[in-house]
Design a protein around this motif. Structure first.
Motif, PDB file in Angstrom:
ATOM      1  N   SER A  38       2.147  49.622   7.146  1.00 20.37           N
ATOM      2  CA  SER A  38       2.759  48.556   8.015  1.00 20.37           C
ATOM      3  C   SER A  38       3.389  47.314   7.233  1.00 20.37           C
ATOM      4  O   SER A  38       4.122  46.565   7.941  1.00 20.37           O
ATOM      5  N   GLY A  39       3.156  46.882   6.080  1.00 15.51           N
ATOM      6  CA  GLY A  39       3.578  45.718   5.445  1.00 15.51           C
ATOM      7  C   GLY A  39       3.314  44.555   6.133  1.00 15.51           C
ATOM      8  O   GLY A  39       1.937  44.330   6.225  1.00 15.51           O
ATOM      9  N   SER A  40       4.072  43.650   6.660  1.00 16.26           N
ATOM     10  CA  SER A  40       3.961  42.646   7.481  1.00 16.26           C
ATOM     11  C   SER A  40       3.546  43.150   8.944  1.00 16.26           C
ATOM     12  O   SER A  40       3.075  42.171   9.652  1.00 16.26           O
ATOM     13  N   GLY A  41       3.846  44.356   9.257  1.00 18.68           N
ATOM     14  CA  GLY A  41       3.304  44.799  10.597  1.00 18.68           C
ATOM     15  C   GLY A  41       4.523  44.639  11.679  1.00 18.68           C
ATOM     16  O   GLY A  41       4.200  44.830  12.771  1.00 18.68           O
ATOM     17  N   ILE A  42       5.637  44.140  11.092  1.00 20.84           N
ATOM     18  CA  ILE A  42       6.736  43.796  12.202  1.00 20.84           C
ATOM     19  C   ILE A  42       7.127  44.905  12.935  1.00 20.84           C
ATOM     20  O   ILE A  42       7.216  45.013  14.033  1.00 20.84           O
ATOM     21  N   LEU A  43       7.147  46.045  12.467  1.00 17.80           N
ATOM     22  CA  LEU A  43       7.641  47.062  13.320  1.00 17.80           C
ATOM     23  C   LEU A  43       6.795  47.671  14.235  1.00 17.80           C
ATOM     24  O   LEU A  43       7.178  47.883  15.301  1.00 17.80           O
TER      25      LEU A  43
END
Length: 233
Positions: A38-43
């Motif tokens: 997810s990384g920063s969760g943006i998607l």
């Protein structure tokens, strides 16, 4: 949507916003969704905001998992964040999902690598090989579940091969071109388990017209309504 990101680590780019725009018409309201890496969760958060998803985000890098959790909280979106390597999850740890989303690492192992740990994890396919990802994902999707993701356009032949071999049928694809005269750099794919639907190839997304963003790219940025904030945990 406010998205907090690390000062020096991996930051989302327009590819993720284009993937969000591609994914949205393919997602049913209130679906149960998994975001892989997810990384920063943006998607996942953008899709959850616009489709009311029951969202689980899996991120193996501790710092980025914290950002995912913080961004969900700040934007008042309910989401479960798991600080785990997706490939290490065992059957029974998660209930089956209607769909999975991912902007996965797809740089080839021979590309010159960054020394930044979060960039290294987010960009290079050795950290989440497509073949292993698909095999693992089959264990967590419902029988006709979908996988929506993007990849290096130059590796499209391998993407289709791996999908078919692992039981996924590509249903919808769209190529992203930096300019109308340039080769595609990104392919966005929706593939489904146990599907026999014919492949639909959407018109290309062209990012730039002259020196400015194209009208479609601008409309995607406007629909996303994101505001990036660099910070340090």
């Amino acid at each position: 949507m406010q998205i907090y990101q690390p000062l020096c680590g991996y930051a989302y780019n327009s590819d993720t916003l284009f993937l969000y725009h591609f994914a949205l018409p393919l997602i049913k309201e209130r679906s149960r969704a998994l975001e892989i890496g997810s990384g920063s969760g943006i998607l996942g958060l953008l899709c959850a905001r616009d489709r009311g998803l029951e969202l689980v985000m899996v991120e193996r890098e501790r710092e980025m998992a914290i950002y995912s959790e913080q961004n969900a909280r700040i934007n008042a979106i309910e989401a479960k964040v798991m600080e785990r390597d997706f490939l290490s999850l065992q059957i029974g740890e998660l209930a089956p999902f209607d769909l999975a989303l991912s902007n996965p690492p797809f740089y080839h192992r021979n590309v010159l690598k960054s020394q930044n740990p979060s960039i290294l994890a987010a960009r290079y396919e050795e950290n989440l090989p497509l073949k292993e990802c698909l095999l693992q994902l089959k264990r967590f999707l419902k029988p006709r579940g979908s996988f929506i993701f993007c990849f290096d356009a130059k590796q499209s032949d391998r993407v289709f091969f791996e999908l078919k071999e692992k039981g996924f049928n590509p249903e919808t694809v769209r190529f992203v071109h930096p300019r109308i005269t340039k080769e595609a750099t990104l392919i966005m794919v929706q593939a489904r388990l146990s599907s026999k639907s014919p492949l639909k190839v959407l018109p290309p997304l062209v990012v730039y017209e002259g020196e400015d963003y194209s009208s479609e790219a601008k409309s995607i940025f406007k629909a996303a309504r994101t505001h990036s904030i660099k910070c340090q945990l």
